[in-house]
Scaffold this motif. Structure first.
Motif, mmCIF file in Angstrom:
data_model
loop_
_atom_site.group_PDB
_atom_site.id
_atom_site.type_symbol
_atom_site.label_atom_id
_atom_site.label_comp_id
_atom_site.label_asym_id
_atom_site.label_seq_id
_atom_site.Cartn_x
_atom_site.Cartn_y
_atom_site.Cartn_z
ATOM 1 N N CYS A 224 79.397 119.641 1.285
ATOM 2 C CA CYS A 224 80.583 120.506 1.357
ATOM 3 C C CYS A 224 81.426 120.261 2.618
ATOM 4 C CB CYS A 224 80.176 121.980 1.278
ATOM 5 S SG CYS A 224 79.452 122.475 -0.299
ATOM 6 N N PRO A 225 81.794 119.002 2.891
ATOM 7 C CA PRO A 225 82.593 118.721 4.086
ATOM 8 C C PRO A 225 84.022 119.223 3.929
ATOM 9 C CG PRO A 225 82.476 116.764 2.722
ATOM 10 C CD PRO A 225 81.570 117.784 2.077
ATOM 11 N N THR A 226 84.653 119.512 5.053
ATOM 12 C CA THR A 226 86.051 119.895 5.023
ATOM 13 C C THR A 226 86.916 118.659 4.773
ATOM 14 O OG1 THR A 226 87.866 120.884 6.289
ATOM 15 C CG2 THR A 226 86.208 119.688 7.538
ATOM 16 N N LEU A 227 87.976 118.840 4.003
ATOM 17 C CA LEU A 227 88.922 117.755 3.748
ATOM 18 C C LEU A 227 90.102 117.802 4.711
ATOM 19 C CD1 LEU A 227 88.959 117.769 -0.167
ATOM 20 C CD2 LEU A 227 87.619 116.332 1.376
ATOM 21 N N ALA A 228 90.126 118.829 5.571
ATOM 22 C CA ALA A 228 91.212 118.973 6.532
ATOM 23 C C ALA A 228 90.814 118.385 7.882
ATOM 24 C CB ALA A 228 91.557 120.454 6.696
ATOM 25 N N HIS A 229 91.797 118.243 8.760
ATOM 26 C CA HIS A 229 91.568 117.869 10.155
ATOM 27 C C HIS A 229 90.709 116.619 10.311
ATOM 28 C CE1 HIS A 229 92.309 122.389 10.515
ATOM 29 N NE2 HIS A 229 93.378 121.783 11.001
ATOM 30 N N GLY A 230 91.204 115.538 9.781
ATOM 31 C CA GLY A 230 90.494 114.267 9.859
ATOM 32 C C GLY A 230 89.871 113.862 8.545
ATOM 33 N N GLY A 231 89.512 114.856 7.734
ATOM 34 C CA GLY A 231 89.013 114.604 6.384
ATOM 35 C C GLY A 231 87.944 113.530 6.321
ATOM 36 N N VAL A 232 88.177 112.532 5.456
ATOM 37 C CA VAL A 232 87.173 111.510 5.197
ATOM 38 C C VAL A 232 86.833 110.694 6.439
ATOM 39 C CG1 VAL A 232 87.765 111.335 2.760
ATOM 40 C CG2 VAL A 232 88.940 109.877 4.399
ATOM 41 N N ASN A 233 87.727 110.662 7.421
ATOM 42 C CA ASN A 233 87.412 109.904 8.640
ATOM 43 C C ASN A 233 86.224 110.503 9.389
ATOM 44 O OD1 ASN A 233 89.483 107.972 8.384
ATOM 45 N ND2 ASN A 233 90.980 109.381 9.256
ATOM 46 N N ASN A 234 85.960 111.781 9.168
ATOM 47 C CA ASN A 234 84.846 112.428 9.850
ATOM 48 C C ASN A 234 83.487 111.989 9.313
ATOM 49 O OD1 ASN A 234 86.288 114.150 11.725
ATOM 50 N ND2 ASN A 234 86.949 115.336 9.952
ATOM 51 N N TRP A 235 83.472 111.363 8.157
ATOM 52 C CA TRP A 235 82.201 110.821 7.656
ATOM 53 C C TRP A 235 82.377 109.361 7.195
ATOM 54 C CZ3 TRP A 235 84.807 114.582 4.717
ATOM 55 C CH2 TRP A 235 85.223 114.191 3.440
ATOM 56 N N GLY A 236 83.458 108.739 7.620
ATOM 57 C CA GLY A 236 83.739 107.370 7.206
ATOM 58 C C GLY A 236 83.032 106.342 8.068
ATOM 59 N N SER A 237 83.128 105.073 7.620
ATOM 60 C CA SER A 237 82.497 103.980 8.364
ATOM 61 C C SER A 237 83.515 103.117 9.104
ATOM 62 C CB SER A 237 81.680 103.093 7.416
ATOM 63 O OG SER A 237 82.513 102.554 6.398
ATOM 64 N N ALA A 238 84.823 103.365 8.880
ATOM 65 C CA ALA A 238 85.883 102.580 9.538
ATOM 66 C C ALA A 238 85.599 101.088 9.403
ATOM 67 C CB ALA A 238 86.037 103.006 10.990
ATOM 68 N N PHE A 239 85.425 100.370 10.526
ATOM 69 C CA PHE A 239 85.213 98.918 10.453
ATOM 70 C C PHE A 239 83.743 98.534 10.291
ATOM 71 C CE2 PHE A 239 85.996 100.173 14.941
ATOM 72 C CZ PHE A 239 84.696 100.050 15.424
ATOM 73 N N ARG B 140 68.636 109.771 6.527
ATOM 74 C CA ARG B 140 68.674 109.661 7.981
ATOM 75 C C ARG B 140 69.563 110.709 8.645
ATOM 76 N NH1 ARG B 140 64.910 106.851 10.577
ATOM 77 N NH2 ARG B 140 65.271 105.017 9.258
ATOM 78 N N PHE B 141 70.743 110.971 8.076
ATOM 79 C CA PHE B 141 71.693 111.896 8.692
ATOM 80 C C PHE B 141 72.258 112.799 7.610
ATOM 81 C CE2 PHE B 141 75.629 113.404 10.525
ATOM 82 C CZ PHE B 141 75.383 113.497 11.890
ATOM 83 N N ILE B 142 72.067 114.104 7.770
ATOM 84 C CA ILE B 142 72.552 115.088 6.798
ATOM 85 C C ILE B 142 73.463 116.061 7.529
ATOM 86 C CG2 ILE B 142 71.948 116.791 5.059
ATOM 87 C CD1 ILE B 142 69.051 114.913 6.335
ATOM 88 N N GLN B 143 74.680 116.210 7.055
ATOM 89 C CA GLN B 143 75.589 117.188 7.644
ATOM 90 C C GLN B 143 75.841 118.310 6.654
ATOM 91 O OE1 GLN B 143 78.760 115.909 10.124
ATOM 92 N NE2 GLN B 143 80.165 117.525 9.491
ATOM 93 N N VAL B 144 75.795 119.524 7.175
ATOM 94 C CA VAL B 144 76.073 120.728 6.396
ATOM 95 C C VAL B 144 77.247 121.428 7.072
ATOM 96 C CG1 VAL B 144 75.175 122.966 5.679
ATOM 97 C CG2 VAL B 144 73.672 120.982 5.657
ATOM 98 N N THR B 145 78.286 121.725 6.330
ATOM 99 C CA THR B 145 79.495 122.302 6.921
ATOM 100 C C THR B 145 79.715 123.718 6.437
ATOM 101 O OG1 THR B 145 80.565 120.136 7.119
ATOM 102 C CG2 THR B 145 81.998 122.065 7.160
ATOM 103 N N HIS B 146 79.919 124.644 7.381
ATOM 104 C CA HIS B 146 80.333 125.995 7.029
ATOM 105 C C HIS B 146 81.827 126.095 7.282
ATOM 106 C CE1 HIS B 146 81.041 130.380 7.726
ATOM 107 N NE2 HIS B 146 80.325 130.430 6.621
ATOM 108 N N SER B 147 82.575 126.207 6.210
ATOM 109 C CA SER B 147 84.029 126.236 6.314
ATOM 110 C C SER B 147 84.597 127.115 5.222
ATOM 111 C CB SER B 147 84.608 124.818 6.193
ATOM 112 O OG SER B 147 86.011 124.836 6.246
#
Length: 468
Positions: free
Chosen positions: A183-198, A317-324
């Motif tokens: 349940c990640p937020t799509l605002a304020h950076g959105g997918v970049n907050n869990w993206g891999s970039a380069f 390995r890494f689990i993020q839980v978002t309260h939003s």
């Protein structure tokens, strides 16, 4: 004396003598393509790790540290008076006089650490918490602050910390992603907050739902095909993979195509692993109650925390839980009492339940649990009984995974505006996180555009005083 080498033979003779060699070269190429290792396979850390995995409980919007885990008696005493020192050079909005906390702080556990009445359940776990009261960042806006916390940069698109960890360590379960965000937020950076970039695409987070989706609907979609059997899908996948490998053999390396092949393979394996993982009916009534699944107030976040435990025990390995919350979040510029009371009531029992459950199962010892938001709030009032953004000093806590429990590290000033004692920058937080996982933040690098990048850029120091 060695005989002279005779180089006088025809092209036909050359082909006859080397025909078998050409065949072996071709066979070797085909075998290497067919046996391409899983890029997410578990990798050894740089040194012995204290933690094997991370659960990040992200409180979107910025919870107030002076109302939760950082009591300020002078703030209570001087309520209504002007702030007795200068404001930061850059502030998000205008605030007025000092605002005392509406909640009382009480001491808990053998450590006697104070926790506000907003978190009575988490307070009972205080002896397992390492409360860091001196975090500070660089950006007072949600977008920049979220990116800074998640990627180490508030100005450029960079890989997220979960992606760096997946890249560095892989996953302990080849049938599941290395990085999952619930349940990640799509605002304020959105997918970049869990993206891999380069970084390679396989390192990015796999989102389950988003902040506007109830947790019981935050599942992997299309996990079963109504049109074909598993055997037929396997044949289709093998054919597609063979065609893609042939293309790679002719054209050379193509990171995007290789990542797509890997994602197809992982998706196929997830069809077996995910249905069982997403089905919580096998959890006992007592366990579900522990997470607050029996209460409408805590059910949604409770399910997210329960799913985090299920992912953790299966090797993710890494689990993020978002309260939003789209309407309130933790961003109380006004109605602090109403907003923080609502938010804390939704997360307090589930978080405590997660800590109890991990500890009872022997998982807390090597699972690092992190709690916090992108910044804190000002000790000065805004909008009557609200508080503005404050990246200058705020609180996050860690539990398990090799950190000392029952301690408070660092401090803000007497009113809670600036980090003052044993300051911990976001880069230091990232360096410490990687260190607990057995990764040297200066050695976990990736060459891109002519330079070596890392999560901490050219900064960061491990906070060694909090290590167990």
């Amino acid at each position: 004396m060695a005989p002279a080498f005779d180089n006088r033979f025809s092209r036909r003779t050359l082909l006859q003598r080397s025909a078998v060699g050409f065949g072996s070269l071709a066979l070797r190429g085909l075998m290497s393509a067919a046996e391409t290792p899983n890029p997410l396979a578990a990798k050894k850390p740089h040194f012995p790790a204290r933690a094997k995995r991370v659960i990040f409980l992200f409180m979107k919007g910025g919870p107030s540290h002076v109302d939760t885990f950082d009591p300020k008696p002078l703030l209570d005493r001087d309520h209504g008076k002007p702030l007795p020192f200068a404001l930061p050079r850059v502030t998000f909005a205008k605030t007025s006089t000092l605002l005392k906390s509406p909640w009382q702080f009480r001491q808990y556990g053998e450590s006697g650490l104070p926790v506000s009445d907003l978190f009575p359940h988490v307070a009972r776990c205080v002896d397992d918490l390492c409360i860091m009261r001196s975090l500070h960042g660089t950006n007072p806006a949600h977008g920049g602050a979220l990116l800074k916390l998640h990627t180490g940069s508030d100005t450029f698109v960079r890989p997220s910390m979960g992606a760096w960890i997946s890249y560095g360590l892989g996953t302990e379960n080849s049938d599941l992603p290395g990085f999952v965000t619930i349940c990640p937020t799509l605002a304020h950076g959105g997918v970049n907050n869990w993206g891999s970039a380069f970084l390679p695409a396989w390192a990015q987070g796999t989102p389950l739902g988003n902040a506007s989706v109830p947790a019981d609907q935050a599942v992997v979609r299309h996990i079963r095909s109504p049109l074909s059997t598993s055997a037929l899908q396997r044949l289709q996948l093998d054919m597609a993979s063979k065609m893609s490998r042939n293309h790679l053999h002719m054209t050379g390396e193509d990171a995007n195509l290789e990542a797509r092949i890997d994602s197809f393979e992982l998706a196929f394996r997830m069809q077996t692993a995910m249905p069982e993982l997403q089905d919580i009916q096998g959890e006992t009534e007592a366990t579900q109650k522990l997470y607050g699944m029996d209460d409408p107030t805590t059910r949604n976040f409770g399910r997210q925390c329960l799913m985090a435990r299920r992912f953790a025990e299966r090797g993710v390995r890494f689990i993020q839980v978002t309260h939003s919350d789209a309407n309130v979040q933790w961003d109380q510029h006004g109605d602090l009492i109403k907003g923080h009371t609502k938010n804390a009531a939704e997360v307090d029992k589930p978080i405590a339940g997660l800590l109890y459950d991990l500890k009872a199962r022997g998982l807390l010892e090597d699972t690092l649990v992190i709690w916090g938001g992108e910044f804190g709030r000002t000790p000065t009032a805004q909008g009557g009984d609200g508080r503005d953004h404050n990246p200058e000093g705020f609180t996050m806590w860690m539990a398990g995974g090799g950190v000392k429990g029952g301690i408070a590290y660092g401090a803000t000033d007497d009113y809670g505006y600036f980090a003052q004692e044993n300051k911990v920058h976001i880069h230091d937080f990232h360096a410490t996180l990687l260190h607990l996982l057995g990764l040297d933040h200066e050695k976990l690098t990736y060459r891109y555009a002519g330079r070596d990048f890392r999560l901490t850029d050219v900064h960061g120091h491990v906070v060694k005083d909090i290590l167990a």
